[in-house]
Design a protein around this motif. Structure first.
Motif, PDB file in Angstrom:
ATOM      1  N   ASP A  41       3.693   4.378  -8.602  1.00 38.82           N
ATOM      2  CA  ASP A  41       2.456   3.586  -8.690  1.00 38.82           C
ATOM      3  C   ASP A  41       2.768   2.134  -8.336  1.00 38.82           C
ATOM      4  OD1 ASP A  41       0.974   5.770  -9.503  1.00 38.82           O
ATOM      5  OD2 ASP A  41       1.492   5.472 -11.614  1.00 38.82           O
ATOM      6  N   LEU A  42       2.617   1.814  -7.067  1.00 40.77           N
ATOM      7  CA  LEU A  42       2.912   0.460  -6.591  1.00 40.77           C
ATOM      8  C   LEU A  42       1.697  -0.435  -6.790  1.00 40.77           C
ATOM      9  CD1 LEU A  42       4.653   1.599  -3.289  1.00 40.77           C
ATOM     10  CD2 LEU A  42       5.799   0.732  -5.330  1.00 40.77           C
ATOM     11  N   LYS A  43       1.940  -1.752  -6.775  1.00 42.01           N
ATOM     12  CA  LYS A  43       0.831  -2.711  -6.936  1.00 42.01           C
ATOM     13  C   LYS A  43       0.015  -2.765  -5.648  1.00 42.01           C
ATOM     14  CE  LYS A  43       2.368  -5.961 -10.452  1.00 42.01           C
ATOM     15  NZ  LYS A  43       2.608  -7.388 -10.739  1.00 42.01           N
ATOM     16  N   LYS A 114       7.236  -3.355 -10.176  1.00 44.30           N
ATOM     17  CA  LYS A 114       6.385  -4.412 -10.752  1.00 44.30           C
ATOM     18  C   LYS A 114       6.204  -5.556  -9.765  1.00 44.30           C
ATOM     19  CE  LYS A 114       7.426  -3.429 -15.598  1.00 44.30           C
ATOM     20  NZ  LYS A 114       8.017  -3.929 -16.866  1.00 44.30           N
ATOM     21  N   GLN A 115       7.067  -5.594  -8.762  1.00 39.40           N
ATOM     22  CA  GLN A 115       6.929  -6.615  -7.712  1.00 39.40           C
ATOM     23  C   GLN A 115       5.744  -6.255  -6.819  1.00 39.40           C
ATOM     24  OE1 GLN A 115       9.143  -9.200  -6.877  1.00 39.40           O
ATOM     25  NE2 GLN A 115      11.093  -8.712  -7.855  1.00 39.40           N
ATOM     26  N   VAL A 303       0.540   2.200   1.788  1.00 43.10           N
ATOM     27  CA  VAL A 303      -0.451   1.210   2.265  1.00 43.10           C
ATOM     28  C   VAL A 303      -1.517   1.887   3.120  1.00 43.10           C
ATOM     29  CG1 VAL A 303      -0.742  -0.780   3.810  1.00 43.10           C
ATOM     30  CG2 VAL A 303       1.113  -0.765   2.119  1.00 43.10           C
ATOM     31  N   GLU A 304      -1.110   2.732   4.059  1.00 39.78           N
ATOM     32  CA  GLU A 304      -2.097   3.375   4.938  1.00 39.78           C
ATOM     33  C   GLU A 304      -2.976   4.357   4.174  1.00 39.78           C
ATOM     34  OE1 GLU A 304      -2.624   2.114   7.693  1.00 39.78           O
ATOM     35  OE2 GLU A 304      -0.778   0.952   7.804  1.00 39.78           O
ATOM     36  N   VAL A 313      -6.112   4.906  -6.285  1.00 41.67           N
ATOM     37  CA  VAL A 313      -5.051   5.547  -5.507  1.00 41.67           C
ATOM     38  C   VAL A 313      -4.985   7.029  -5.870  1.00 41.67           C
ATOM     39  CG1 VAL A 313      -2.565   5.615  -5.061  1.00 41.67           C
ATOM     40  CG2 VAL A 313      -3.717   3.405  -5.378  1.00 41.67           C
ATOM     41  N   ASN A 314      -5.194   7.885  -4.862  1.00 35.86           N
ATOM     42  CA  ASN A 314      -5.185   9.330  -5.117  1.00 35.86           C
ATOM     43  C   ASN A 314      -4.859  10.053  -3.811  1.00 35.86           C
ATOM     44  OD1 ASN A 314      -5.545  11.862  -6.253  1.00 35.86           O
ATOM     45  ND2 ASN A 314      -7.747  11.877  -5.878  1.00 35.86           N
ATOM     46  N   PHE A 315      -3.575  10.285  -3.597  1.00 35.34           N
ATOM     47  CA  PHE A 315      -3.168  11.008  -2.388  1.00 35.34           C
ATOM     48  C   PHE A 315      -1.868  11.754  -2.666  1.00 35.34           C
ATOM     49  CE2 PHE A 315      -1.059   6.888  -2.121  1.00 35.34           C
ATOM     50  CZ  PHE A 315       0.234   7.222  -1.739  1.00 35.34           C
TER      51      PHE A 315
END
Length: 385
Positions: A41-43, A114-115, A303-304, A313-315
């Protein structure tokens, strides 16, 4: 199989359903082997940041791949006679490359989630940029050492016209410490041996009779000595050249000869000393680069996927290993599965569509698919090397 496809598709009710649907569709006919490609789970940041980052990640992808190839290629060059062992030296995090890719796990210690996405991309860029800079320094130093050694070795084995004569001559071949006399070394073509033996005493005055001796010969030339008075040396050189006899500049000095032999020994020793640490450095940093490259792929997929499929986010991201004979059929199956996504990509691309660039992907329309798609050529890394 060297070609891997990294794709993502939007989650159905759950990502597991997306995974099951894809697996079932490709299972028939063994179109591909599929592996989950877990992305943490990226920002997310803002949409504007994502669009800008998408283009930069494309450039970063190209850069990191090129450095990965360079490190692999140079490792192959350094291994020289052991080049056939290159494949087993190209590892990523102690795994072979296909295993690392198909069992990918995000490295939380190197790339803290967290970055921001931009910061993670910058960390990778700086890390790989430093490896690229260090590679230039290390390869330049090692190549210079190898070049010097090769030049000296050529002088040991080349034609008598150019090779080092130190290992062919002995002290007794020369008149030393004479105020008036000196000994020259003359290279004579084999076809002119009889001419030399019959006429060398007549080339100038003041040549010591019967002073010639054949020291060494190769396929084309012979190395002869001749003793004469120092005062006629220049005249002798001139007339010898007219007869196609070549006087080699050589002064017998035991200290210089020993130093020359020591130089080769020193270079051979230095090369051996540097070989082990250099190979280890290349192996470690190939692993660093390859792992960084796959993390860039993961960033691009994330990102894409957000740009195409929206929030939340759900992929599901997947690494596919296509069957070599079934690529076209697999592409058709994926098209049928995800053709309905096309409208969302067009909606999101907006004005960029005019320049045939979609969603900041950097792909022309001929490369565009309704699902997020990237290719990873593992074999190309090894073949480049």
């Amino acid at each position: 199989m060297s070609e891997y496809w990294v794709i993502s598709a939007p989650g159905d009710k759950t990502c597991q359903q997306t995974w099951d649907t894809l697996n079932n569709a490709t299972k028939s006919g063994n179109l591909s082997a599929n592996y989950k490609f877990p992305i943490p789970d990226l920002k997310v940041g803002t949409l504007d940041q994502l669009v800008g980052l998408s283009d930069d990640l494309g450039k970063l992808d190209t850069f990191v791949e090129s450095v990965t190839r360079k490190v692999a290629q140079y490792l192959g060059e350094v291994l020289e006679d052991q080049r056939d062992k290159l494949h087993e030296n190209l590892m990523a995090n102690n795994s072979d490359l296909p295993t690392y890719l198909t069992r990918f796990q995000w490295d939380m210690a190197k790339y803290p989630i967290k970055q921001s996405l931009r910061n993670i991309a910058d960390i990778i860029s700086k890390q790989v940029g430093q490896i690229d800079a260090d590679l230039k320094v290390k390869s330049s130093a090692y190549n210079a050492l190898k070049g010097n050694l090769q030049n000296l070795e050529k002088k040991q084995t080349g034609s008598l016209l150019t090779r080092n004569l130190a290992d062919l001559v002995k002290k007794e071949h020369f008149i030393l410490d004479s105020e008036y006399l000196t000994t020259l070394l003359v290279i004579v073509p084999k076809s002119l041996f009889n001419d030399w033996n019959a006429n060398y005493e007549k080339i100038t005055n003041m040549i010591v009779p019967r002073s010639t001796q054949l020291i060494h010969q190769d396929n084309d030339y012979g190395l002869f000595t001749v003793t004469l008075f120092k005062k006629v040396v220049e005249e002798f050189k001139l007339h010898a050249r007219e007869r196609k006899f070549v006087v080699r500049e050589f002064s017998y000095n035991e200290q210089d000869l020993a130093a020359g032999k020591n130089e080769i020994t020193k270079l051979v020793t230095d090369k051996k000393k540097q070989f082990g640490p250099l190979v280890r450095w290349l192996k470690v940093n190939f692993s660093e680069c390859f792992c960084a490259w796959i993390h860039v792929k993961a960033l691009r997929v994330f990102v894409e996927s957000v740009l195409r499929y929206g929030l939340p986010v759900n992929f599901q991201a997947v690494v596919m290993v296509p069957s070599r004979k079934s690529m076209k059929k697999l592409r058709d199956v994926l098209q049928q599965l995800y053709a309905h996504l096309d409208h969302s990509a067009h909606h999101h691309s907006g004005a960029q569509q005019e320049s045939a660039e979609l969603a900041g992907l950097g792909f022309g329309q001929s490369d565009y698919f309704p699902y997020v798609f990237y290719k990873v050529n593992v074999d190309m890394i090894e073949k480049t090397a």
